[in-house]
Design an enzyme around this catalytic site. Structure first.
Site, short mmCIF file in Angstrom:
data_model
loop_
_atom_site.label_atom_id
_atom_site.label_comp_id
_atom_site.label_asym_id
_atom_site.label_seq_id
_atom_site.Cartn_x
_atom_site.Cartn_y
_atom_site.Cartn_z
N ILE A 121 1.15 11.10 -1.05
CA ILE A 121 -0.08 11.02 -1.84
C ILE A 121 -1.27 10.64 -0.96
CG2 ILE A 121 -1.21 9.79 -3.72
CD1 ILE A 121 1.57 9.42 -4.97
N GLY A 124 -3.04 5.01 4.88
CA GLY A 124 -4.10 4.22 5.49
C GLY A 124 -3.60 3.63 6.79
N GLY A 125 -4.36 2.64 7.29
CA GLY A 125 -4.03 2.06 8.58
C GLY A 125 -2.74 1.30 8.59
N ASP A 241 -10.70 -8.48 -4.11
CA ASP A 241 -11.18 -7.20 -3.58
C ASP A 241 -11.49 -6.22 -4.71
OD1 ASP A 241 -12.01 -5.47 -1.62
OD2 ASP A 241 -10.01 -4.74 -1.12
#
Length: 871
Positions: A121, A124-125, A241
């Site tokens: 899907i 990221g890092g 966040d």
């Protein structure tokens, strides 16, 4: 290259076509620098400014990260229009690009014997998200996988497990459901519900294309669900966040909160070192940006307030925040007041809970009838413009990316009074922004000048860095041609504004604003250049020392470091400070990698050197042991050469003729005090003198009269032979100080505490052990081997007879004026020296303890010998 891409590259200090690893390295370095500035900012305004820069940096990174060539995957990656979850693991600060490994599952791969992988899907890092089928649940789920290369990274694994631990405690319709955390060998992954729809950011981007603000009632609906989910979460944790990317709008209209990866359980006392300041800068509360402790749910409330402000106005509040209803007049007063209260810079100024906030924000009704699309559906009230309907339908059918790059959209935007008014407002805003940025730049320049002067006066350790910063900015900014060019463009823009050319004026003023923003960013970036350069140089020196110490061949990373260094110097000279800063940090990184690259070879060399050093230590120890044995043997030889020594304690005695039988030279009897000294127990032998001759210390080889040498007392030696040959040689050999005894020391030692003629009594008879069988003249024939007779009570042998013994004293005919402290009498006839003790060839009267005689210093006789004392 597109203008947007060029701006994004410039924001990260990059150029050309960087690889994904370079993008992530540059982003990580700049993000950490800005996060530190946010945390240490002395004012709220400055903190918010840095937070704004962090948000722009992240926006640039996201744009480039989507464009950069990624590693090939064996399964397809869905585009931004995928109906699947876009949950992503954020990059972990402190992880270098080369530390991040990749993982690729073929479609159909079975993970942990239960989960069949279907497709990738996103990634990221730190990790990747897959769609998979759960055999036990018999449904599709999402799997969030931590990259294998990070499982040994304590911070990455801890953050990953934190998300699992926190999410497992949260069960609410408005929070994404995390089922479990599992591992398959070294692979760690979360299993979670699979969401269909799009994130709130995509909805907001679609709305921008439409060109109309969101409906207030729709925004209230979003906020209600977000606050409800957070209210439930706050019983256990703080999200930390909240941003549009972490808010998911499902196809059924339900909102889900995602990614609790940096949240922390309220019950735990553990606190990550960067946990308080992690998050997305645009949406972070001031206390979170500063890294304060005791962050609570009001930090999330602040983020929701920022989100609400952005949803209503299309702008993110930063700096001196304008009231939200000043930017949009149709917002109900109660809602506007609630949002502004949630944006209070101090937590105590906000609402005590999310429930109170949403209750206040829900009051009143909006005036705009348009409702934003949810998922792939359209929600329109009665009477919208036809072009709006067409736009929304077009976005739904072909996507935002397809239409945004065409010129068709602009043609659909009809000119109107409202549009003209908006353009005027935009131009006025640009003028205000330009004025503020110019003032900030000049204030920053004056502040730097002041700091340099202060540092010069105090001789501060920061002076070098401040002067470097000042030199760079004066040359590249204030003495360059950019400011004159911008001022010229500003004059053009103001002329166009007066002529009513608002669009052209806006373009010109935008160029001026962006130019001054670029100069201000360049000024701020220049502050870090000195430290980055010094760090790189220190790393280079560290590598150079290791290379020299181990005679190493440079690995390929050294060439990369040198190239980055040259680039940094060229970019710095050209005034491209952001690129120079990135290059200095890249050079620093490669120098450190070079240092690490040779670690294995260094370890081998160290091992070899250690083995060699051990062998050398062993050889040295053996040499030392041999030397010590040799020294011990030499000491033993010297000890044997010196012979036995007797320590004589200090004391006093009456010196001279105590019996009344002596001559006048033994008078007057006087009292003498003696300091302790050490004396040879025996007279010096031929063996000792011959050793001196053999060693080259003595040139005179005395005649033994045919009586034998060895341990017989040496004879035929003068005072001069003794003091100029034997004594200097013996002192040099032993490192001690030997000398002839004074006359007082000799008599004190001979008497050995007695007051009789001889140390044993007043007569020499056949019954005396000291001279048994020798008659009155020691057989009147020759010397006897030393120690042939008994010692006196001090342990001294042959003090009476055998050979006359030289002393240090000059000859005087009486004791009148003689020293009373036991020292040698160095006045008188020094060409003659005193002899004591008698010899084998004299009458018994000459053997008395008080008897004294003399002879010239150069006289050699077969009756003369000596013994020495040691200080």
């Amino acid at each position: 290259m597109s203008e947007k891409r060029e701006r994004a590259l410039k924001a990260l200090g990059l150029s050309g076509n960087p690889e994904k690893a370079d993008i992530e390295a540059a982003y990580d370095a700049k993000f950490r620098e800005l996060a530190e500035r946010v945390q240490n900012a002395p004012t709220q305004a400055l903190s918010e400014k840095y937070g704004s820069l962090m948000a722009k940096l992240t926006s640039a990174y996201n744009f480039l990260n989507e464009e950069a060539p990624a590693a090939k995957e064996s399964v397809s990656v869905k585009s931004s229009s995928s109906p699947l979850t876009k949950t992503k693991l954020d990059d972990l600060p402190g992880v270098e690009p080369e530390d991040i490994g990749r993982v690729s599952f073929e479609s159909g791969y079975v993970l942990a014997g239960r989960y069949t992988i279907k497709e990738l899907i996103g990634q990221g890092g730190m990790g990747a998200v897959y769609r998979a089928h759960d055999k036990n649940r018999d449904e599709d789920i999402a799997i969030k996988l931590l990259l294998p290369s990070l499982t040994n990274n304590e911070r990455a694994l801890e953050r990953f497990l934190d998300e699992a631990r926190i999410s497992s405690k949260l069960s609410h319709p408005n929070i994404v459901n995390v089922y479990d955390v599992q591992n398959d060998g070294d692979l760690y992954f979360l299993t979670m519900e699979l969401l269909h729809g799009q994130d709130l950011r995509q909805v907001m981007e679609n709305q921008k294309v439409v060109g109309r603000p969101m409906d207030i009632e729709d925004i209230k609906g979003y906020l209600a669900q977000i606050c409800t989910g957070l209210s439930a979460a706050h019983e256990h944790t703080v999200h930390r966040d909240i941003k549009p990317e972490n808010i998911w709008l499902c196809d059924d209209g339900k909102i889900k909160l995602m990614d609790f990866g940096i949240a922390q359980l309220q019950s735990t006392t553990r606190r990550a070192t960067t946990g308080a300041a992690m998050g997305t800068a645009y949406y972070m509360a001031p206390e979170q940006l500063k890294g304060l402790k005791n962050i609570d749910g009001r930090a999330d409330q602040y983020a929701v307030g920022v989100l609400a402000y952005e949803l209503l106005t299309g702008e993110v509040p930063a700096g001196a925040i304008e009231p939200v209803n000043a930017l949009r007049k149709d917002i109900p007063k109660g809602m506007a007041a609630a949002i502004m209260q949630s944006l209070s810079p101090r937590p105590k100024g906000r609402f005590a809970s999310m429930e109170l906030f949403i209750d206040a924000a829900s009051k009143g009704k909006g005036k705009i009838s348009y409702r934003a699309p949810v998922g792939n559906s359209l929600a329109l009230s009665s009477g919208p413009n036809k072009w709006v309907i067409a736009a929304v339908v077009l976005i739904s059918l072909i996507g935002l990316g397809a239409i945004a790059g065409t010129g068709v959209w602009k043609d659909w935007m009809p000119a109107s009074k409202e549009e003209i008014a908006r353009q005027k407002a935009s131009v006025a805003k640009l003028q205000g922004e330009i004025k503020v940025i110019k003032q900030r730049l000049e204030t920053a320049r004056r502040s730097l000048d002041s700091d340099v002067r202060d540092a010069q006066r105090s001789n501060s350790k920061e002076l070098a860095a401040l002067e470097h910063w000042q030199r760079l900015t004066e040359a590249a900014i204030f003495n360059g041609n950019q400011i004159p060019q911008l001022e010229g463009e500003l004059a053009v823009g103001e002329t166009l504004l007066r002529e009513g050319s608002y669009t052209e004026a806006q373009a010109a003023l935008t160029t001026v604003r962006d130019g001054y923003q670029s100069l201000y960013a360049k000024f701020s970036t220049a502050e870090s250049l000195y430290g980055a350069e010094q760090s790189s140089m220190a790393a280079a020196q560290q590598w150079s020392k290791r290379k020299k110490a181990y005679n190493l061949t440079a690995p390929p990373t050294v060439a990369k470091a040198l190239a980055a260094k040259r680039g940094a110097e060229d970019q710095q000279y050209a005034g491209d400070f952001e690129a120079s800063l990135a290059s200095w940090r890249k050079a620093d990184y490669y120098w450190k990698m070079a240092y690490k690259d040779v670690a294995g070879k260094v370890a081998r060399i160290d091992s070899e050197r250690a083995a060699q050093a051990a062998a050398e230590r062993k050889a040295a120890a053996e040499r030392k042991a041999a030397a010590e044995r040799k020294a011990a043997a030499e000491r033993e030889r010297i000890a044997q050469l010196v012979g036995k020594l007797v320590s004589i304690a200090s004391g006093s005695f009456r010196m001279g003729d105590l019996s009344g039988e002596g001559d006048s030279d033994e008078k007057p009897v006087h009292h003498v005090s003696i300091s302790g000294f050490t004396m040879m127990a025996y007279e010096v032998t031929f063996a000792q003198w011959d050793a001196c001759v053999q060693a080259g210390g003595c040139s005179h080889r005395p005649d033994d009269k045919g009586w034998g040498r060895g341990n017989r007392p040496v004879i035929n030696v003068s005072y001069t032979d003794i003091t100029q040959q034997f004594i200097p040689w013996l002192n040099k050999l032993t490192g001690k100080r030997f000398r002839l005894p004074s006359e007082a020391e000799w008599e004190y030692a001979a008497r050995a505490g007695s007051t009789t003629k001889y140390s044993w009594g007043n007569s020499i008879g056949s019954g005396r052990a000291n001279c048994y069988g020798c008659g009155s003249r020691w057989d009147n024939s020759q010397t006897a081997p030393v120690g042939s007779f008994s010692a006196n009570s001090f342990g001294l042998y042959d003090m009476h007879g055998n050979v006359w013994e030289w002393t240090e004293d000059c000859w005087n005919d009486s004791y009148v004026g003689a020293p009373s402290n036991g020292s040698a009498w160095t006045r008188g006839d020094c060409g003659r020296r005193v002899l004591r003790g008698g010899s084998w060839g004299v009458d018994p009267g000459y053997l008395r303890s008080a008897n004294r005689d003399w002879d010239g210093v150069g006289t050699r006789s077969y009756t003369f010998g000596f013994r020495l004392v040691q200080d």
